[in-house]
Design a protein around this motif. Sequence first.
Motif, PDB file in Angstrom:
ATOM      1  N   LEU A 101      18.546   7.248   5.720  1.00 14.55           N
ATOM      2  CA  LEU A 101      17.458   7.788   5.044  1.00 14.55           C
ATOM      3  C   LEU A 101      16.297   6.728   4.787  1.00 14.55           C
ATOM      4  N   ALA A 102      16.764   5.474   4.279  1.00 15.02           N
ATOM      5  CA  ALA A 102      16.273   4.598   3.760  1.00 15.02           C
ATOM      6  C   ALA A 102      15.337   3.988   4.863  1.00 15.02           C
ATOM      7  N   ALA A 103      16.049   3.754   6.124  1.00 13.27           N
ATOM      8  CA  ALA A 103      15.629   3.215   7.325  1.00 13.27           C
ATOM      9  C   ALA A 103      14.508   4.177   7.801  1.00 13.27           C
ATOM     10  N   ASP A 104      14.356   5.596   7.554  1.00  9.97           N
ATOM     11  CA  ASP A 104      13.394   6.237   7.731  1.00  9.97           C
ATOM     12  C   ASP A 104      12.100   5.933   6.843  1.00  9.97           C
ATOM     13  N   LEU A 105      12.264   5.917   5.719  1.00  2.19           N
ATOM     14  CA  LEU A 105      11.264   5.279   4.656  1.00  2.19           C
ATOM     15  C   LEU A 105      10.818   4.079   4.893  1.00  2.19           C
ATOM     16  N   LEU A 106      11.474   3.208   5.504  1.00  2.00           N
ATOM     17  CA  LEU A 106      11.137   1.876   6.069  1.00  2.00           C
ATOM     18  C   LEU A 106      10.114   1.924   7.417  1.00  2.00           C
ATOM     19  N   ARG A 107      10.538   2.852   8.165  1.00  2.00           N
ATOM     20  CA  ARG A 107       9.830   3.044   9.399  1.00  2.00           C
ATOM     21  C   ARG A 107       8.341   3.648   9.212  1.00  2.00           C
ATOM     22  N   TRP A 108       8.492   4.647   8.290  1.00  2.00           N
ATOM     23  CA  TRP A 108       7.053   4.885   7.849  1.00  2.00           C
ATOM     24  C   TRP A 108       6.098   4.028   7.266  1.00  2.00           C
ATOM     25  N   ALA A 109       6.712   3.153   6.121  1.00  2.00           N
ATOM     26  CA  ALA A 109       5.842   2.150   5.422  1.00  2.00           C
ATOM     27  C   ALA A 109       5.334   1.043   6.465  1.00  2.00           C
ATOM     28  N   GLU A 110       6.165   0.767   7.483  1.00  2.00           N
ATOM     29  CA  GLU A 110       5.836  -0.298   8.286  1.00  2.00           C
ATOM     30  C   GLU A 110       4.553   0.130   9.152  1.00  2.00           C
ATOM     31  N   ARG A 111       4.127   1.430   9.293  1.00  2.00           N
ATOM     32  CA  ARG A 111       2.831   1.850   9.882  1.00  2.00           C
ATOM     33  C   ARG A 111       1.706   1.457   8.983  1.00  2.00           C
ATOM     34  N   ASP A 112       1.753   0.933   7.970  1.00  2.00           N
ATOM     35  CA  ASP A 112       0.600   0.340   7.183  1.00  2.00           C
ATOM     36  C   ASP A 112       0.710  -1.307   7.120  1.00  2.00           C
ATOM     37  N   GLU A 113       0.157  -1.917   8.110  1.00  2.00           N
ATOM     38  CA  GLU A 113       0.259  -3.459   8.039  1.00  2.00           C
ATOM     39  C   GLU A 113       0.080  -4.051   6.428  1.00  2.00           C
ATOM     40  N   ALA A 114      -0.991  -3.176   5.687  1.00  2.00           N
ATOM     41  CA  ALA A 114      -1.167  -3.872   4.395  1.00  2.00           C
ATOM     42  C   ALA A 114       0.069  -3.588   3.453  1.00  2.00           C
ATOM     43  N   GLY A 115       1.052  -3.008   3.799  1.00  2.00           N
ATOM     44  CA  GLY A 115       1.954  -2.854   2.998  1.00  2.00           C
ATOM     45  C   GLY A 115       3.076  -3.787   3.185  1.00  2.00           C
ATOM     46  N   ARG A 116       3.017  -4.533   4.011  1.00  2.00           N
ATOM     47  CA  ARG A 116       4.250  -5.491   4.257  1.00  2.00           C
ATOM     48  C   ARG A 116       4.617  -6.208   3.143  1.00  2.00           C
ATOM     49  N   ALA A 117       3.839  -6.740   2.221  1.00  2.00           N
ATOM     50  CA  ALA A 117       4.484  -7.547   0.927  1.00  2.00           C
ATOM     51  C   ALA A 117       5.358  -6.680   0.361  1.00  2.00           C
ATOM     52  N   ARG A 118       4.785  -5.411   0.136  1.00  2.00           N
ATOM     53  CA  ARG A 118       5.565  -4.382  -0.783  1.00  2.00           C
ATOM     54  C   ARG A 118       7.336  -4.051   0.045  1.00  2.00           C
ATOM     55  N   ILE A 119       6.903  -4.145   1.260  1.00  2.00           N
ATOM     56  CA  ILE A 119       8.218  -3.895   2.168  1.00  2.00           C
ATOM     57  C   ILE A 119       9.214  -5.069   1.950  1.00  2.00           C
ATOM     58  N   VAL A 120       8.684  -6.361   2.122  1.00  2.00           N
ATOM     59  CA  VAL A 120       9.433  -7.508   1.872  1.00  2.00           C
ATOM     60  C   VAL A 120      10.279  -7.639   0.570  1.00  2.00           C
ATOM     61  N   ALA A 121       9.393  -7.183  -0.456  1.00  2.00           N
ATOM     62  CA  ALA A 121      10.008  -7.044  -1.936  1.00  2.00           C
ATOM     63  C   ALA A 121      11.213  -6.025  -1.975  1.00  2.00           C
ATOM     64  N   ALA A 122      10.903  -4.998  -1.182  1.00  2.00           N
ATOM     65  CA  ALA A 122      12.175  -4.096  -1.421  1.00  2.00           C
ATOM     66  C   ALA A 122      13.247  -4.237  -0.672  1.00  2.00           C
ATOM     67  N   LEU A 123      13.037  -4.951   0.508  1.00  2.00           N
ATOM     68  CA  LEU A 123      14.047  -5.560   1.193  1.00  2.00           C
ATOM     69  C   LEU A 123      14.778  -6.891   0.622  1.00  2.00           C
ATOM     70  N   GLU A 124      14.371  -7.597  -0.013  1.00  2.00           N
ATOM     71  CA  GLU A 124      14.745  -8.793  -0.438  1.00  2.00           C
ATOM     72  C   GLU A 124      16.451  -8.615  -1.116  1.00  2.00           C
ATOM     73  N   PRO A 125      16.673  -7.596  -2.284  1.00  2.00           N
ATOM     74  CA  PRO A 125      17.792  -7.521  -2.533  1.00  2.00           C
ATOM     75  C   PRO A 125      18.579  -6.997  -1.726  1.00  2.00           C
ATOM     76  N   VAL A 126      18.266  -6.160  -0.405  1.00  2.00           N
ATOM     77  CA  VAL A 126      19.210  -5.613   0.286  1.00  2.00           C
ATOM     78  C   VAL A 126      19.632  -6.831   1.300  1.00  2.00           C
ATOM     79  N   ALA A 127      18.811  -7.641   1.663  1.00  2.00           N
ATOM     80  CA  ALA A 127      18.902  -8.642   2.738  1.00  2.00           C
ATOM     81  C   ALA A 127      20.109  -9.892   1.905  1.00  2.00           C
ATOM     82  N   LEU A 128      19.579 -10.061   0.599  1.00  2.00           N
ATOM     83  CA  LEU A 128      20.587 -10.852  -0.164  1.00  2.00           C
ATOM     84  C   LEU A 128      21.888 -10.388  -0.062  1.00  2.00           C
ATOM     85  N   ALA A 129      22.094  -8.924  -0.185  1.00  2.00           N
ATOM     86  CA  ALA A 129      23.268  -8.388  -0.082  1.00  2.00           C
ATOM     87  C   ALA A 129      24.360  -8.236   1.255  1.00  2.00           C
TER      88      ALA A 129
END
Length: 245
Positions: A135-163
Amino acid sequence: MPCLIAATLLLQTAQPAPAEAATPAPAEAVVVVEAEAPAPPPTDAATLIASFDAQYSQWGDLIAELAGRKARERYLAELLLPVITRSDLDEGASGEILRETRDTIAEVETANTQWALAQLEPGRFAAFELDQPRLAADLLRWAERDEAGRARIVAALEPVALAGRYDAQAFAQMADAVAMSQNGRQLYGTVSTCVDGQRQPARIRRPVDLDDRRAALGLPAMEDAWAALIAAEGESCEAPNPSPE
């Protein structure tokens, strides 16, 4: 004879006793610390009921909202596709239908995209992704439709990527693209540029910490990554625009 025997006995008594063999010092004891076994999953009703209640309280509303919004998008597609794909439509009817329904579809998709972006608070999203990765992947797919939201996506993914729960290279490239657009300096060294026909890394923010940042994601040191890039693509280049590592 008795005097000889007595003298012999006196001489034997006077001789130093043979040295005892040295006793080796005991070897230091090796302490073996066994890894603590993970706790078995609970089996009692009270604990499992409490876990059920906590998870439902934490994610129930979010999951219900996501399901409703997904159903709305799916319903629009189910309404539209069977109509515009008919082979017996009047000439130009398919295009006219698409034009007239475009606003409705855009309104629903835009609302869902902005709602998804609003759910990407880093700490909460990381917890949601750990518990509900699909379900988190579904949220990301929707969020990625807005190019202006990339910074917010990166901030949200950072702890996930570090883990270690998100592709490290993909995250680094996304983070570098955002960083380059903001201040022209990348964080992870995935962007190269062409200067006077020679490939070189684009400018890096705090280069002294670069390898530490890469290591935190599980990426190789920059020297090794750059050597692999040059081996694959060569040092010479023509394109002036940055390209992914």
